[in-house]
Design an enzyme around this catalytic site. Sequence first.
Site, short mmCIF file in Angstrom:
data_model
loop_
_atom_site.label_atom_id
_atom_site.label_comp_id
_atom_site.label_asym_id
_atom_site.label_seq_id
_atom_site.Cartn_x
_atom_site.Cartn_y
_atom_site.Cartn_z
N ASP A 1 -3.82 28.53 -13.49
CA ASP A 1 -3.28 29.70 -12.38
C ASP A 1 -3.81 29.60 -11.38
O ASP A 1 -4.73 29.43 -10.81
CB ASP A 1 -4.47 31.36 -13.14
N ASP A 2 -2.34 30.32 -10.10
CA ASP A 2 -2.76 29.81 -8.87
C ASP A 2 -3.27 28.58 -8.04
O ASP A 2 -4.00 28.38 -7.41
CB ASP A 2 -4.29 31.09 -7.96
N CYS B 1 2.38 36.30 -11.02
CA CYS B 1 1.81 35.86 -12.33
C CYS B 1 2.81 35.64 -13.25
O CYS B 1 3.40 35.46 -14.37
CB CYS B 1 0.52 36.02 -12.74
N HIS C 1 1.28 36.71 -18.70
CA HIS C 1 0.56 37.50 -18.22
C HIS C 1 -0.03 38.97 -19.05
O HIS C 1 -1.14 38.76 -18.93
CB HIS C 1 0.85 38.05 -16.78
N ASP D 1 1.67 28.38 -11.97
CA ASP D 1 2.00 29.20 -12.19
C ASP D 1 2.76 29.98 -10.87
O ASP D 1 4.64 30.56 -10.72
CB ASP D 1 2.06 30.55 -12.72
N HIS D 2 2.57 29.71 -9.24
CA HIS D 2 3.19 29.63 -8.45
C HIS D 2 1.68 29.14 -7.35
O HIS D 2 0.57 28.53 -7.56
CB HIS D 2 2.90 30.94 -8.09
#
Length: 844
Positions: A17-18, A56, A110, A296-297
């Site tokens: 994540d992130d 997310c 999410h 995710d990003h």
Amino acid sequence: MLSLANDKPNILFISIDDLRPELGCYGAKHIISPNIDSLAKEGIIFDRAYCQMAICMGSRKSLMSGYRPTFRNHMYDRGPLKDNIPDALTLNQHFQNNGYETVNIGKIYHDSDDDKGWTRNFRDIKGPWGSKGYTKKESQELDAEAKPHGGKGPTFEVVNADDNGCQAGAFAQKAIEELRNIKDKPLFLALGFRKPHLPFVAPKKYWDLYDRTDIELTNYRKPPKGKPDENFTRFGELRNYHGMPETGEVPEDAAKTLTHGYYACVSYVDAQLGKVLKSVEDLGLSENTIILLWSDHGWKLGDYGWWCKHTANEIDTRVPFIVKAPSAKGNGKRSVALVELVDLYPSLCELAGIPAPRHLEGFSLVPLLDQPHLEWKKAAFSIWSSPTPKYIGHSLRSDRYRYTEYRKVQTNDIISRELYDHGSGSSLVNENLATNPKHKQLLDQFSKQLHDGYTSALPDSVISYSGDRDGKTRLVLINPKQLAGLVSEDANRSVKSELKKMNTLADGIMKDKKSYTVTFNNGKNQAFRNNYFSIGPYWWPNPDTDNGLPYVRKDGQVNPERDRVSDRGEIQSFVKAIEALALTYHATQKEHYAEYAVELLECWFLNEVTRMSPNMVNAQAIPGLQSGRGTGIIDSHEFVYLVDYITLLKKSPHWKVSHEEGIQAWFSEFLDWLLTHPYGKEESSSVNNHGTSFDMQVIAIASYLQKHDWVSQRIRSHTIPRIDSQISISGEQPFETARTKSWNYTTENLYHFFLIGLMANNVGHDLFNYSNPAGSGYKKAIDYAIPYVKDPSRWPHKMIVPFDIKRLQATIQIADSVYADTRYQDVIEEQDWGEISLRFFLRQ
């Protein structure tokens, strides 16, 4: 082409994540990430991978469903996928349906409401941590106090514990446990690490890996010059945490602490990943396990003076992405190809050897695993919006530039534009070039490409007919992969033989130069000369009257007169001619085939003298009783196949805008007639094969006309209830078995159900694995019929004509491609069904 072991490969699907691409393997020497770096050396690292939305929820909904977020599907909202696309066939559901054990550990979706399709789900694991991973009592108390006011606890926590004292350690241990317990089914293991998402919580030893005095903050502290007002973020996600300023910049001391905490979390998660990867090796699973690592990003660490994600900028949408497939020839190399997270779903399907659902809007990147430097996409696409948007930012990333246009939601008018030059390789730039008039030509080029859509950016070397080059048309029933295989050197002997026959047929059609039209029938009443005309198949002259009128019904017995005086043969010959010409044109790229096919289409649909009126009011007339009836609509099911052949012709320069507009207008008028005329309503309400055929027709035509929302609604409101009412718990279709040609109607109805299933896949509905309230569905229906293929004499229902066992062939061929069940291939081999028509082959 990449080839894996004969058995289905295991899949280790790792989300962090992130995580931004600030890692050792991406050239960041200050980051300690030895295990991710090692995986990159063993697999293929993608330098330019992009998410579809820098948040997310939107990003994960997109890559797990295979859909791109749009204003139309509302995937930009902050709710679960099920609220945007009900019954979407997700990645894990599809793998579960195809024989995989699907296990979730940590955060993949999410929203927990989307957690379906898992054999086992360990979204949360209990341990010495509380909400958001906090381990200290004071942190948990601060978080609890702030929560009622929309706030959160501290932004970081240094944990005085070993690896398993924080959540990521527990996730890794659970993953190792699942790997050790692999049994008879292949494993799809989704492992979602929640860090380095805020708050930055990690054991002290990972904080100690970095000297605070050596941490450098970003050099890009201000937004790009000339950026529009629409490109902004107040980074509320960070401001909600305890101690963060409600407005303005984050103080430098706090910025250093946050950056330190982010780095510590990256190294902590990297160490946990290393344990899992070592377990794969130690357990002897490496040779049959595909490993994908993705985020995710991206994330901002004070870049542009902002934090978190939540913009359309490069720094937010570019993500780390690594693939290790055991036998990939490109392992150990890098690829600069533009790839997208929405590509993961079709790529995994191809790697695992299972069919890719038709609705997928990504593109399999498997060819890049053997040839990392292959020419690839011309652009990657993404959107950004607020939760209740007044405008949406639509972006594309080309080889060098990032272009974004912000459009009003209500009118789709462009409010502002951005153009950034990322030719230096940096994710951060100083100036918006869209304000400079000298870039107008570039802006116009990118605007057109953005409006044309993602299919316009597919690589020329591997483009398929999954969409037209203008991004507006998609095949309805033909499988693009099968279409590509039609002309492949690896095509099997049967396919090559059938294609040769099709070429011969096309040459014969070219030689005869016969036109097809409903106006050629001289026995037709001139009052409806342009109307399609046929007579009811089971109606015969009345033996008790001198003139034979009115005709009388003999159920199941076909009156040969229907083929002498009706347009039935004409429509079949017309569609067969277009099929032969279109497929031969596709295989040879010789324009004279397309040219003549377009002439035939003009004759049938566009020429005012010869065109068919867009209705079926005179279909299946009964002499002496009526000039037509609703049941005659079944005759036009040939159009279900025709629409794809029309699409194949659109590459030809002989295909003009006027053809596209005219034929679409014809089908729009025909669809309207089907849905509003009493005959159409009568067929729609039919409870047997006529109702199924009607659904098949209107769904195919609406799909051709790009009415995807309507198609989805039709499937929910009509097709699913038909499955519920027509297929019993045993798989029998009682409305068909009650008829005099019960086998024929049973197999025909099932085939039409299966064709609807293929079209349903295009809009994300999985009818092949749907179970009705009785616990039955497509699979039980075909399994009910299969035993009688070998011994038709056992069929317990009435048949007044000989059995045609091959009527079930096409349905079994589709079942073999859809279900993980070797019995279907066994039937094909037992019946020696090696030869298969191209029409059936292309729909597998």
